[in-house]
Every structure is written in structure tokens, then in C-alpha cells.
Design an enzyme around this catalytic site. Structure first.
Site, PDB file in Angstrom:
ATOM      1  N   ASP A  22       0.847  -1.197   0.000  1.00 26.41           N
ATOM      2  CA  ASP A  22       0.000   0.000   0.000  1.00 26.41           C
ATOM      3  C   ASP A  22       0.889   1.256   0.000  1.00 26.41           C
ATOM      4  OD1 ASP A  22      -2.421   1.411   0.201  1.00 26.41           O
ATOM      5  OD2 ASP A  22      -2.331   1.461   2.399  1.00 26.41           O
TER       6      ASP A  22
ATOM      7  N   GLY B 182      -7.081   8.602   7.511  1.00 22.65           N
ATOM      8  CA  GLY B 182      -7.071   8.870   8.949  1.00 22.65           C
ATOM      9  C   GLY B 182      -8.452   8.949   9.570  1.00 22.65           C
TER      10      GLY B 182
ATOM     11  N   LYS C 138     -11.556  12.942   9.286  1.00 22.20           N
ATOM     12  CA  LYS C 138     -11.782  13.279   7.882  1.00 22.20           C
ATOM     13  C   LYS C 138     -12.676  14.512   7.725  1.00 22.20           C
ATOM     14  CE  LYS C 138     -11.816   8.367   6.593  1.00 22.20           C
ATOM     15  NZ  LYS C 138     -10.402   8.217   6.238  1.00 22.20           N
TER      16      LYS C 138
ATOM     17  N   HIS D 106      -9.439   5.225  -1.820  1.00 19.25           N
ATOM     18  CA  HIS D 106      -8.657   5.247  -0.570  1.00 19.25           C
ATOM     19  C   HIS D 106      -9.433   6.040   0.482  1.00 19.25           C
ATOM     20  CE1 HIS D 106      -4.542   3.707  -1.666  1.00 19.25           C
ATOM     21  NE2 HIS D 106      -5.205   3.634  -2.814  1.00 19.25           N
TER      22      HIS D 106
ATOM     23  N   ARG E 159      -8.173  -0.013  13.246  1.00 15.49           N
ATOM     24  CA  ARG E 159      -7.413   0.511  14.395  1.00 15.49           C
ATOM     25  C   ARG E 159      -8.366   0.892  15.521  1.00 15.49           C
ATOM     26  NH1 ARG E 159      -2.967   4.550  11.455  1.00 15.49           N
ATOM     27  NH2 ARG E 159      -1.983   2.946  10.203  1.00 15.49           N
TER      28      ARG E 159
HETATM   29  P1  13P Z   1      -8.551   5.101   6.112  1.00 22.85           P
HETATM   30  O1  13P Z   1      -7.597   5.947   6.895  1.00 22.85           O
HETATM   31  O2  13P Z   1      -9.811   5.853   5.783  1.00 22.85           O
HETATM   32  O3  13P Z   1      -8.829   3.806   6.753  1.00 22.85           O
HETATM   33  O4  13P Z   1      -7.863   4.797   4.695  1.00 22.85           O
HETATM   34  C1  13P Z   1      -6.932   3.767   4.548  1.00 22.85           C
HETATM   35  C2  13P Z   1      -6.269   3.776   3.220  1.00 22.85           C
HETATM   36  O5  13P Z   1      -6.645   4.446   2.289  1.00 22.85           O
HETATM   37  C3  13P Z   1      -5.094   2.879   3.064  1.00 22.85           C
HETATM   38  O6  13P Z   1      -4.473   3.022   1.836  1.00 22.85           O
HETATM   39  O1  G3H Z   2      -3.003   4.957   3.781  1.00 21.32           O
HETATM   40  C1  G3H Z   2      -2.298   4.702   4.739  1.00 21.32           C
HETATM   41  C2  G3H Z   2      -2.603   3.538   5.592  1.00 21.32           C
HETATM   42  O2  G3H Z   2      -3.595   3.851   6.511  1.00 21.32           O
HETATM   43  C3  G3H Z   2      -1.339   3.042   6.231  1.00 21.32           C
HETATM   44  O3  G3H Z   2      -0.929   3.895   7.228  1.00 21.32           O
HETATM   45  O4  G3H Z   2       1.479   4.443   6.758  1.00 21.32           O
HETATM   46  O5  G3H Z   2       0.501   4.538   9.097  1.00 21.32           O
HETATM   47  O6  G3H Z   2       0.912   2.348   7.971  1.00 21.32           O
HETATM   48  P1  G3H Z   2       0.599   3.809   7.808  1.00 21.32           P
HETATM   49 ZN    ZN Z   3      -4.508   5.011   1.056  1.00 14.61          ZN
END
Ligand code: 13P
Ligand code: G3H
Ligand code: ZN
Length: 321
Positions: A83, A179, A182, A208, A257
Site C-alpha cells: 500500500d 485517517g 476526515k 482510498h 485501528r
Molecule cells: P482510512 O484511513 O480511511 O482507513 O484509509 C486507509 C487507506 O486508504 C489505506 O491506503
Molecule cells: O493509507 C495509509 C494507511 O492507513 C497506512 O498507514 O502508513 O501509518 O501504515 P501507515
Molecule cells: Zn490510502
């Protein structure tokens, strides 16, 4: 199956008009929760790890946790996806671990530079039979109180981007953000834009920042000593509309989370005498399983594991030598 590429899984999803959650993982309990939910709902799965997750688990641990998930769930198609990869170097690391899919996120660069880096990643990844997701536009809110520059995906540029790069899935910016903080009120998302992009672009689209930030979880976190300010996420109904309009992958991390934190805080507050990690990580894993299963049902992923051809575990393990 069990290892599948993003291209295979999203190809099916696009054809049958459902979406597959891209669920972020950092540890054993999160991987187990997602796999338990997938077994319960008979869903194809996308496990995804960020660069931060790879650093946290020290690479080798994530590789073997994924192998365990594959071995335990040989009836399910499982995509292992990087990701928000930020460089060819990170992409190479993930492919070296056996990931079947990578995201290169150069969306903060100019269009020319985004194309340039994405093309390089596609050339490298496709050489290993690995799928590539890339992003065009910048996430953020479309309401003025949300910080950060927002650049919704330009549908004309999207055609050009897909054409020039040869990617397998396109992440679009439609007003969501990452996050738990939002929006202050129910968000106005650019859902019509999904329709427009899907009309012009032939590959699966990705959304996303799709956590819903459930009120009950925030209340539980705060009731048991947390301090999460008031905020709204993306309503499930908006996600379902986006899926109808052409989204095939829905990324969720923050909600998982929150489910874990809400549960652990409750156990600690109600049973301050407890100190065995199994007594709080176990219930946290259970709550996350319920949350993910409900998303698999809401995104209409449930029941679709059977659509995939099953290959031997031996074949799968070759990837993870
Ligand atoms: P959220 O922070 O809305 O869960 O989004 C996660 C995300 O887009 C990971 O790539
Ligand atoms: O889009 C980001 C994901 O929520 C992953 O977050 O970089 O803190 O692992 P992270
Ligand atoms: Zn993302």
C-alpha cells in the site's frame, strides 16, 4: 487459489460489480481477523501492508505471517499488496518478499514525474507477474475546514495516465482523506466523478480513505479514557454508491485501528488487574473480525471466493521462496 494478483481479483469484481476491501495489516492479530472474516463470509481478500508496516514487522515477519494465512486458507483467493509504495526500491522489497501486487503512489509529483516513476514500476513488476495500482489526484476533503491540498482526479488526465503507464488499477481522488479525522459533518464526495472516470477508463478503480469512523467505536474509546475528537468518516451508503458507479477496491485501515483500540481500552478499564496480552488482544481480534465481516457484506464481496480457480499451495509457496 490462494495467492492471487490484484488484476485477477479486481477483474472479477469489476465484471460482477462488487468491491474487495483493501485491508491494512501490521501484525498477526489483524491478519487473523481479516482471514477469519473472509472465511465467515467466503470472500476473496486483499491484505495490504504500507511501507510503515514493513518497517514495523521487519519484513521477514510479514512474509511468514502471510505464508501462514495462505496455508491456513487454501480455499480463498488472497492478494498480498504493497500500500502506498513510494519508490522503486520499496516496490522491489515487497516483490522480493513474494507480494503479488504493489501500489506506487507518486500522486504528489507532477503528472510527468508520476507517469515516469509509475511506468518504471510497471515494467519491473509485470516482469514478475505482479499487478500495479497507481494514483492520480490528491486525497483530502472537499469541504473548506479539511486541511491539505485536494486535487480531484481529472477524468481526461486519467485516460492519458492509464494509457501511458499500463497500470492494472487506478486510485482516484474523490474527496476522501486518510485517517480518523476526515470531516466535521457528513461529507460531500465527488461520486459522479467515479461514473465519469469509469466510463472512460477500462481498468478497475480504487477508493482510498474509506473508513467510516463508526460513532460507537469513538464513543467507546472516549468512554474508557481515550480522547478522539468528533469526526465523520465515509458513510457505507456512499461507498455502496461508489461501487455501483465503478469502484472495485475500497481501502480501510482506520476503522480496524479503532475497533482494536476501543476493545483494549474497555478491557483495561473494566479489568485493571489483567495483564496477559491474550486477554485483550483476543477480544480485539474478535471485534476486528466482526467489523471486517460487516464490510465484506456491505461491499458485496461475500460469497465470491468460489468464483476463482484453486491452484496448489505448492505453486503459491514458490513465490515465497
Ligand atoms: P482510512 O484511513 O480511511 O482507513 O484509509 C486507509 C487507506 O486508504 C489505506 O491506503
Ligand atoms: O493509507 C495509509 C494507511 O492507513 C497506512 O498507514 O502508513 O501509518 O501504515 P501507515
Ligand atoms: Zn490510502
Amino acid at each position: 487459489m490462494p495467492i492471487a494478483t490484484l488484476k485477477q481479483v479486481l477483474g472479477e469484481a469489476k465484471k460482477k460489480k462488487y468491491a474487495v476491501g483493501g485491508f491494512n495489516v501490521n501484525n498477526m492479530e489483524q491478519i487473523q481477523a481479516i482471514m477469519l472474516a473472509a472465511q465467515k463470509t467466503k470472500s476473496p481478500v486483499i491484505l495490504q501492508a504500507s511501507k510503515g508496516a514493513l518497517a514495523y514487522t521487519n519484513l521477514v515477519y510479514i512474509k511468514h505471517l502471510v505464508l501462514a494465512a495462505l496455508e491456513e486458507n487454501s480455499n480463498l483467493p488472497i492478494v498480498m499488496h504493497l500500500d502506498h509504495g513510494d519508490s522503486l526500491e520499496t516496490v522491489k522489497k515487497a516483490i522480493g518478499l513474494g507480494f503479488s501486487s504493489v501500489m506506487i503512489d507518486a500522486s504528489n509529483k507532477s503528472f510527468r514525474k508520476n507517469v515516469e516513476l509509475t511506468k518504471k514500476v510497471v515494467k519491473y513488476a509485470h516482469g514478475f507477474g505482479v499487478s500495479v495500482e497507481a494514483e492520480l489526484g490528491t486525497l483530502g476533503g472537499i469541504e473548506e475546514h479539511v486541511k491539505g491540498a485536494v486535487k480531484l482526479t481529472d477524468p481526461k488526465q486519467a485516460i492519458d495516465f492509464v494509457d501511458k503507464t499500463g497500470i492494472d488499477a487506478l486510485a482516484v481522488a474523490i474527496g476522501t482523506s486518510h485517517g480518523a479525522y476526515k470531516f466535521k459533518k457528513t461529507p460531500k464526495l465527488a461520486l459522479e466523478l467515479v461514473k465519469e472516470i469509469a466510463k472512460n477508463v477500462n481498468i478497475p478503480l480504487v477508493m482510498h480513505g474509506s473508513s467510516s469512523i463508526p460513532l460507537n467505536l469513538r464513543q467507546q474509546i472516549n468512554r474508557y479514557g481515550g480522547k478522539m475528537p468528533n469526526a465523520k468518516g465515509v458513510p457505507i451508503s456512499s461507498i455502496q454508491k461508489a461501487i455501483k458507479y465503478g469502484i472495485s477496491k475500497v481501502n480501510v485501515d482506520s476503522d480496524s485501528r479503532m475497533a482494536i483500540t476501543a476493545t483494549i481500552r474497555k478491557v483495561f478499564k473494566k479489568h485493571p488487574e489483567k495483564f496477559d496480552p491474550r486477554e485483550y488482544l483476543g477480544p480485539a481480534r474478535e471485534e476486528m473480525t466482526k467489523l471486517i465481516a460487516s464490510k465484506m457484506r456491505a461491499f458485496k464481496t461475500a460469497g465470491h471466493a468460489k468464483d476463482y480457480r484453486v491452484v496448489s499451495l505448492k505453486e503459491t509457496k514458490k513465490r515465497y521462496r
